[in-house]
Design an enzyme around this catalytic site. Structure first.
Site, PDB file in Angstrom:
ATOM      1  N   TYR A  84      -5.515   7.423  14.576  1.00 46.93           N
ATOM      2  CA  TYR A  84      -4.317   7.049  13.807  1.00 46.93           C
ATOM      3  C   TYR A  84      -3.070   7.117  14.692  1.00 46.93           C
ATOM      4  CZ  TYR A  84      -0.652   7.352  10.197  1.00 46.93           C
ATOM      5  OH  TYR A  84       0.477   7.159   9.428  1.00 46.93           O
ATOM      6  N   SER A 107       2.823  -0.156  -3.048  1.00 51.72           N
ATOM      7  CA  SER A 107       2.619   1.291  -3.128  1.00 51.72           C
ATOM      8  C   SER A 107       3.564   2.042  -2.189  1.00 51.72           C
ATOM      9  CB  SER A 107       1.158   1.528  -2.711  1.00 51.72           C
ATOM     10  OG  SER A 107       0.839   2.880  -2.649  1.00 51.72           O
ATOM     11  N   GLY A 108       3.806   3.306  -2.485  1.00 51.81           N
ATOM     12  CA  GLY A 108       4.468   4.227  -1.557  1.00 51.81           C
ATOM     13  C   GLY A 108       5.775   3.711  -0.962  1.00 51.81           C
TER      14      GLY A 108
HETATM   15  P1  NAP Z   1       0.401   3.832   0.739  1.00 51.59           P
HETATM   16  O1  NAP Z   1       1.096   4.177  -0.518  1.00 51.59           O
HETATM   17  O2  NAP Z   1      -1.074   3.981   0.834  1.00 51.59           O
HETATM   18  O3  NAP Z   1       0.825   2.374   1.161  1.00 51.59           O
HETATM   19  C1  NAP Z   1       0.138   1.649   2.136  1.00 51.59           C
HETATM   20  C2  NAP Z   1       0.169   0.195   1.732  1.00 51.59           C
HETATM   21  O4  NAP Z   1      -0.512  -0.586   2.730  1.00 51.59           O
HETATM   22  C3  NAP Z   1      -0.593  -0.033   0.416  1.00 51.59           C
HETATM   23  O5  NAP Z   1       0.050  -1.040  -0.308  1.00 51.59           O
HETATM   24  C4  NAP Z   1      -1.934  -0.508   0.924  1.00 51.59           C
HETATM   25  O6  NAP Z   1      -2.680  -1.264  -0.018  1.00 51.59           O
HETATM   26  C5  NAP Z   1      -1.480  -1.379   2.068  1.00 51.59           C
HETATM   27  N1  NAP Z   1      -2.574  -1.740   2.954  1.00 51.59           N
HETATM   28  C6  NAP Z   1      -3.470  -0.948   3.570  1.00 51.59           C
HETATM   29  N2  NAP Z   1      -4.355  -1.679   4.261  1.00 51.59           N
HETATM   30  C7  NAP Z   1      -3.980  -2.975   4.077  1.00 51.59           C
HETATM   31  C8  NAP Z   1      -4.505  -4.216   4.517  1.00 51.59           C
HETATM   32  N3  NAP Z   1      -5.574  -4.287   5.316  1.00 51.59           N
HETATM   33  N4  NAP Z   1      -3.886  -5.359   4.134  1.00 51.59           N
HETATM   34  C9  NAP Z   1      -2.793  -5.318   3.338  1.00 51.59           C
HETATM   35  N5  NAP Z   1      -2.268  -4.176   2.868  1.00 51.59           N
HETATM   36  C10 NAP Z   1      -2.858  -3.017   3.241  1.00 51.59           C
HETATM   37  O7  NAP Z   1       0.971   4.731   1.940  1.00 51.59           O
HETATM   38  P2  NAP Z   1       2.428   4.905   2.569  1.00 51.59           P
HETATM   39  O8  NAP Z   1       2.501   6.347   2.927  1.00 51.59           O
HETATM   40  O9  NAP Z   1       3.477   4.296   1.751  1.00 51.59           O
HETATM   41  O10 NAP Z   1       2.222   4.107   3.932  1.00 51.59           O
HETATM   42  C11 NAP Z   1       3.057   3.071   4.379  1.00 51.59           C
HETATM   43  C12 NAP Z   1       3.166   3.147   5.891  1.00 51.59           C
HETATM   44  O11 NAP Z   1       3.820   4.366   6.247  1.00 51.59           O
HETATM   45  C13 NAP Z   1       1.819   3.162   6.635  1.00 51.59           C
HETATM   46  O12 NAP Z   1       1.884   2.316   7.757  1.00 51.59           O
HETATM   47  C14 NAP Z   1       1.679   4.613   7.067  1.00 51.59           C
HETATM   48  O13 NAP Z   1       0.911   4.753   8.222  1.00 51.59           O
HETATM   49  C15 NAP Z   1       3.136   4.976   7.300  1.00 51.59           C
HETATM   50  N6  NAP Z   1       3.387   6.421   7.278  1.00 51.59           N
HETATM   51  C16 NAP Z   1       3.191   7.154   6.156  1.00 51.59           C
HETATM   52  C17 NAP Z   1       3.420   8.519   6.197  1.00 51.59           C
HETATM   53  C18 NAP Z   1       3.217   9.406   5.001  1.00 51.59           C
HETATM   54  O14 NAP Z   1       3.255  10.637   5.161  1.00 51.59           O
HETATM   55  N7  NAP Z   1       3.024   8.885   3.808  1.00 51.59           N
HETATM   56  C19 NAP Z   1       3.856   9.119   7.373  1.00 51.59           C
HETATM   57  C20 NAP Z   1       4.051   8.339   8.495  1.00 51.59           C
HETATM   58  C21 NAP Z   1       3.815   6.978   8.445  1.00 51.59           C
HETATM   59  P3  NAP Z   1      -3.700  -0.539  -1.050  1.00 51.59           P
HETATM   60  O15 NAP Z   1      -2.836  -0.013  -2.164  1.00 51.59           O
HETATM   61  O16 NAP Z   1      -4.617  -1.630  -1.419  1.00 51.59           O
HETATM   62  O17 NAP Z   1      -4.371   0.601  -0.275  1.00 51.59           O
END
Ligand code: NAP
Length: 249
Positions: free
Chosen positions: A150, A16-17
């Site tokens: 967070y 994802s993402g």
């Molecule tokens: P996302 O689309 O929700 O992706 C997060 C991924 O992590 C998903 O594949 C999710 O799986 C997986 N995940 C969560 N808990 C897990 C676990 N216990 N074991 C294995 N996989 C797990 O969100 P994203 O925005 O791309 O986030 C990726 C990273 O970027 C995160 O660390 C987030 O904190 C960081 N980030 C994001 C933003 C933003 O604005 N989007 C900003 C700053 C930092 P599921 O699909 O099963 O939930």
């Protein structure tokens, strides 16, 4: 010639993402890519879309036993890693006064323990001169209401990149951090906020960004590719912010 030819990369939370966009980018640059996650159906779907060169492994990063089992499976198959993107993470928001122990533990188990043990348990299958990247966040550098737990998780892993770099530099392994600002990904829909509130939140957030918009997963994947490849060979223990100026200007 691709920037990651003959390299094998693993991306946690790759269904994802940002993780998924990075997987796509790494594949385009010639890598073999293993995505991990906690939901097999979502991983299967993602690998089908990613195509040749991609495969998945199920591992919940909040459970150390599952990370150990993943490392063992890779070892059994003779797979070694040149790039590790510790990307999996969760984000929920609650005022400090109302944050429960369970809320705290969920975040730290995934965002800190998950990252720490992903690096530790995979080390035996990580090649010398590998690049390890941690996905943190610019929230570590600011004070947002409702983000105390967070933000603390993300601040913790920024230091981990420095300490781990110090310990691994003799093997040529570099550990760096990517800190995204607001990026349009499914992470926000997982918060459980009603759609109208989410739209208002997104507008308010975008208006505070000097570039006046959310970033895209592809824009973060570009930074991940840079840190993963030899283009960043003299960069270690550092952090790249991908935030449209949110925390930098
Ligand atoms: P996302 O689309 O929700 O992706 C997060 C991924 O992590 C998903 O594949 C999710 O799986 C997986 N995940 C969560 N808990 C897990 C676990 N216990 N074991 C294995 N996989 C797990 O969100 P994203 O925005 O791309 O986030 C990726 C990273 O970027 C995160 O660390 C987030 O904190 C960081 N980030 C994001 C933003 C933003 O604005 N989007 C900003 C700053 C930092 P599921 O699909 O099963 O939930």
């Amino acid at each position: 010639m691709g920037k990651l030819d003959n390299k094998t990369a693993i991306i946690t939370g790759g269904n994802s993402g940002i993780g998924f966009a990075s997987a796509k980018r790494f594949l385009e640059e010639g890598a073999q890519v293993i995505i991990t996650g906690r939901r097999e159906d979502a991983l299967k779907e993602a690998v089908a879309e990613l195509g040749d060169g991609a495969r998945y492994e199920v591992a919940d990063v909040s459970k150390v036993a599952e990370i150990s089992a993943l490392a063992q499976r890779l070892n059994d198959q003779g797979i070694t890693l040149d790039v590790v993107f510790a990307n999996a993470g969760i984000a929920f928001f609650a005022p400090l006064a109302e944050s429960t122990e369970e809320f705290f533990d969920n975040h730290f188990n995934t965002n800190v323990k998950g990252v720490f043990f992903t690096i530790q348990k995979l080390l035996p299958v990580i090649n010398d001169n590998a690049s390890i990247m941690i996905n943190a966040s610019i929230v570590a550098h600011k004070g947002f209401e409702g983000a105390s737990v967070y933000s603390a998780t993300k601040a913790a892993v920024i230091n981990l990149a420095k300490t781990a770099s110090r310990e691994l530099v003799s093997r040529g392994i570099r550990v760096n951090v990517i800190s995204p600002g607001p990026i349009e990904t499914p992470i926000y829909s997982k918060i459980g906020m009603p759609e109208e509130d989410m739209d208002n939140f997104a507008k308010a957030m975008a208006s505070q960004v000097p570039m006046q918009r959310f970033g895209t997963s592809d824009e973060v994947a570009g930074a991940a590719l840079f840190l993963a490849s030899s283009d960043s060979s003299y960069i270690i223990g550092d952090e790249i912010r991908v935030d449209g100026g949110f925390s930098t200007i």
